[in-house]
Write a protein that holds these residues in place. Sequence first.
Motif, PDB file in Angstrom:
ATOM      1  N   GLY A  87      39.259  35.744  43.085  1.00 48.92           N
ATOM      2  CA  GLY A  87      40.197  36.494  42.254  1.00 48.92           C
ATOM      3  C   GLY A  87      40.773  37.690  42.996  1.00 48.92           C
ATOM      4  N   LEU A  88      39.917  38.437  43.710  1.00 47.90           N
ATOM      5  CA  LEU A  88      40.382  39.593  44.469  1.00 47.90           C
ATOM      6  C   LEU A  88      41.261  39.171  45.642  1.00 47.90           C
ATOM      7  N   ALA A  89      40.927  38.033  46.267  1.00 46.43           N
ATOM      8  CA  ALA A  89      41.770  37.522  47.358  1.00 46.43           C
ATOM      9  C   ALA A  89      43.153  37.154  46.836  1.00 46.43           C
ATOM     10  N   TYR A  90      43.205  36.542  45.652  1.00 43.02           N
ATOM     11  CA  TYR A  90      44.506  36.212  45.059  1.00 43.02           C
ATOM     12  C   TYR A  90      45.318  37.489  44.780  1.00 43.02           C
ATOM     13  N   ILE A  91      44.645  38.568  44.378  1.00 34.85           N
ATOM     14  CA  ILE A  91      45.364  39.829  44.186  1.00 34.85           C
ATOM     15  C   ILE A  91      45.956  40.283  45.516  1.00 34.85           C
ATOM     16  N   GLY A  92      45.156  40.208  46.580  1.00 28.50           N
ATOM     17  CA  GLY A  92      45.664  40.573  47.906  1.00 28.50           C
ATOM     18  C   GLY A  92      46.836  39.729  48.334  1.00 28.50           C
ATOM     19  N   LEU A  93      46.878  38.480  47.878  1.00 29.52           N
ATOM     20  CA  LEU A  93      47.981  37.569  48.185  1.00 29.52           C
ATOM     21  C   LEU A  93      49.117  37.674  47.167  1.00 29.52           C
ATOM     22  N   LEU A  94      48.961  38.589  46.201  1.00 28.01           N
ATOM     23  CA  LEU A  94      49.979  38.850  45.173  1.00 28.01           C
ATOM     24  C   LEU A  94      50.195  37.649  44.258  1.00 28.01           C
ATOM     25  N   GLU A  95      49.154  36.834  44.070  1.00 31.96           N
ATOM     26  CA  GLU A  95      49.214  35.685  43.165  1.00 31.96           C
ATOM     27  C   GLU A  95      48.371  36.025  41.931  1.00 31.96           C
ATOM     28  N   PHE A  96      48.990  36.758  41.029  1.00 30.18           N
ATOM     29  CA  PHE A  96      48.238  37.423  39.971  1.00 30.18           C
ATOM     30  C   PHE A  96      47.792  36.478  38.845  1.00 30.18           C
ATOM     31  N   LYS A  97      48.546  35.432  38.564  1.00 31.19           N
ATOM     32  CA  LYS A  97      48.122  34.482  37.532  1.00 31.19           C
ATOM     33  C   LYS A  97      46.884  33.714  37.981  1.00 31.19           C
ATOM     34  N   LYS A  98      46.840  33.331  39.253  1.00 28.91           N
ATOM     35  CA  LYS A  98      45.654  32.651  39.768  1.00 28.91           C
ATOM     36  C   LYS A  98      44.462  33.602  39.784  1.00 28.91           C
ATOM     37  N   ALA A  99      44.720  34.854  40.157  1.00 22.61           N
ATOM     38  CA  ALA A  99      43.645  35.851  40.153  1.00 22.61           C
ATOM     39  C   ALA A  99      43.096  36.027  38.738  1.00 22.61           C
ATOM     40  N   ARG A 100      43.986  36.083  37.780  1.00 24.90           N
ATOM     41  CA  ARG A 100      43.569  36.272  36.384  1.00 24.90           C
ATOM     42  C   ARG A 100      42.613  35.177  35.944  1.00 24.90           C
ATOM     43  N   SER A 101      42.882  33.938  36.307  1.00 19.27           N
ATOM     44  CA  SER A 101      42.025  32.817  35.896  1.00 19.27           C
ATOM     45  C   SER A 101      40.605  32.982  36.419  1.00 19.27           C
ATOM     46  N   ASP A 102      40.467  33.354  37.697  1.00 20.50           N
ATOM     47  CA  ASP A 102      39.134  33.540  38.273  1.00 20.50           C
ATOM     48  C   ASP A 102      38.418  34.724  37.645  1.00 20.50           C
ATOM     49  N   LEU A 103      39.136  35.799  37.445  1.00 19.01           N
ATOM     50  CA  LEU A 103      38.506  37.000  36.886  1.00 19.01           C
ATOM     51  C   LEU A 103      38.077  36.793  35.438  1.00 19.01           C
ATOM     52  N   GLN A 104      38.830  36.001  34.703  1.00 19.42           N
ATOM     53  CA  GLN A 104      38.444  35.691  33.325  1.00 19.42           C
ATOM     54  C   GLN A 104      37.159  34.879  33.292  1.00 19.42           C
ATOM     55  N   ILE A 105      36.968  33.997  34.266  1.00 18.00           N
ATOM     56  CA  ILE A 105      35.720  33.226  34.364  1.00 18.00           C
ATOM     57  C   ILE A 105      34.541  34.177  34.609  1.00 18.00           C
ATOM     58  N   VAL A 106      34.752  35.140  35.500  1.00 16.76           N
ATOM     59  CA  VAL A 106      33.695  36.118  35.791  1.00 16.76           C
ATOM     60  C   VAL A 106      33.328  36.906  34.533  1.00 16.76           C
ATOM     61  N   LEU A 107      34.344  37.394  33.837  1.00 17.12           N
ATOM     62  CA  LEU A 107      34.098  38.251  32.671  1.00 17.12           C
ATOM     63  C   LEU A 107      33.534  37.478  31.484  1.00 17.12           C
ATOM     64  N   LYS A 108      33.767  36.185  31.443  1.00 20.17           N
ATOM     65  CA  LYS A 108      33.176  35.376  30.376  1.00 20.17           C
ATOM     66  C   LYS A 108      31.657  35.365  30.511  1.00 20.17           C
ATOM     67  N   SER A 109      31.180  35.329  31.742  1.00 19.24           N
ATOM     68  CA  SER A 109      29.733  35.334  31.975  1.00 19.24           C
ATOM     69  C   SER A 109      29.170  36.741  32.102  1.00 19.24           C
ATOM     70  N   LYS A 110      29.995  37.667  32.615  1.00 18.94           N
ATOM     71  CA  LYS A 110      29.535  39.048  32.831  1.00 18.94           C
ATOM     72  C   LYS A 110      30.572  39.997  32.236  1.00 18.94           C
ATOM     73  N   PRO A 111      30.623  40.111  30.915  1.00 16.02           N
ATOM     74  CA  PRO A 111      31.674  40.910  30.256  1.00 16.02           C
ATOM     75  C   PRO A 111      31.653  42.388  30.615  1.00 16.02           C
ATOM     76  N   GLY A 112      30.565  42.871  31.145  1.00 15.11           N
ATOM     77  CA  GLY A 112      30.486  44.291  31.490  1.00 15.11           C
ATOM     78  C   GLY A 112      30.837  44.607  32.933  1.00 15.11           C
ATOM     79  N   ASP A 113      31.291  43.623  33.705  1.00  9.82           N
ATOM     80  CA  ASP A 113      31.588  43.839  35.122  1.00  9.82           C
ATOM     81  C   ASP A 113      32.810  44.756  35.272  1.00  9.82           C
TER      82      ASP A 113
END
Length: 513
Positions: A87-113
């Motif tokens: 997700g962070l790599a996608y942000i660095g590549l300016l691909e924010f929709k793809k980054a959002r998908s990965d980060l949402q997966i992380v927060l689903k399991s770790k909502p306090g991250d």
Amino acid sequence: MSSLSAEQIAKALELKNEGNVFIKKQDYAKAAELYTKAIELDPNHSAYFSNRALAHLKLDNFQSCLHDCDEALALDPANLKAHHRRGLAYIGLLEFKKARSDLQIVLKSKPGDVTAKRALGVCEKFIREERFRKAIGGDEEYGKVDFCESLKLETYDANTDLAKYEGPKLELEQLTDAKGDAAGAEVKNMTTEFISRLVNEVFLQSKNIPKKYAAAIISHANRLFRREPTVVELSNRSDPSVTISVCGDTHGQLYDVLNIFRKFGKVGPNHIYLFNGDFVDRGSWSCEVALLFYSLKILYPDSIYLNRGNHESNNMNKIYGFEDECKYKYSARIFDMFSQSFESLPLATVINNDYLVMHGGLPSDTSCTLEDFKKINRFSQPPREGAFMELLWSDPQEADGFGPSQRGLGFAFGSDITAQFLQKNKLRKIFRSHEVRMGGVQLEHNGKLVTVFSAPNYCDSQGNLGGIIHVVPGKGQLIQNGNDDEDLIIETFEAVPHPDVKPMAYSNGGLGF
């Protein structure tokens, strides 16, 4: 899954653990090297790939990070660290929709991250802005406001920061066009005394100048940048008393910038400085560095020059801290003015018809010449492809020809590409920056390309030296720091102490992890 001996598995684990030690030491290049050796022995561990992804992420090698995360997730789809780092790599590549998908997966399991939450917030902001641009016509330039040239000084007069300010004073003039409308500002009394007091009484005391002063300085400097060609030409061959010094990235490291002037000499008629891009972002004194450079430009317009780097752009500033720092210390409008002034910066400089200086690297179109660079319309945000972007983003590689960029933007180019360009354009060397070099300066591509990086102990973690190249025809110092050119002096310097303020201290998200 390949069949491995117990010895291979044990050695791979040992190498992985050794890589973890170097991650803690913040030596990410060495960590990546050790993880690579572990993977070569045992390619079946998802964690080895996600660990190397972290090292690549820390080195801004976003494409390489992305590849490692894909490999890690192929081995273990539940590897949350791989999702987070991808997700962070996608942000660095300016691909924010793809980054959002990965980060949402992380927060689903770790909502306090917290890191994932901040990064997701950045993604949502970019996606909203993109949606808005499409709604008004899909053109980033549509309805663009000329902040520097439409500046009305009187709009800042009611600000309390002006009334409370006790530092050095500026005399400002409101400029107008033929219709009598506001057309920017001019600083009438910029002096060495003002700049000295600006540094010592304001910046080094953790204070800010009034927004009115900042706006006027940016407006005036922007006008000077716009008058310069896309490729600036400098020469000191006819006057050996003049030194031209080339510095690389300084990244908001104010105390190291001041040390450069203290150690190697101040800007003036006999000492020209060229700062080769990336003077903002990462470090937490980017506003101070930019305002210092702009003030020096106003005072000595023919003695200090700034090439544009990849971090003099909106997307980078949103991710790496400058926009947030600007808003914290000044205002959103001041950031908008800085943003416009970055669009006015030249893309390259030629010194003595011998040395080409640009931030990143050579274009992938081998027919492109120096004359083509001069024709680039630079007054915009960098595009996603083409010579304009590659001058800011590309990096050298050891292999000949072109290869994919580890960053994900631009290309990697070999020594044959450098040699061909120099021969075609009758040049001797290329100076570029854009990458940390542990020794501050590194000669590459058979000595034809020199990388100079001027932010020592980059991000308070790399332990690298800073470097500077002095162009002094006939007075060079051979062998010193690998120098092979009788017209150059190559020097290095260490980081100096600074207040305990972390890199990207004002960042609200992005890659401030």
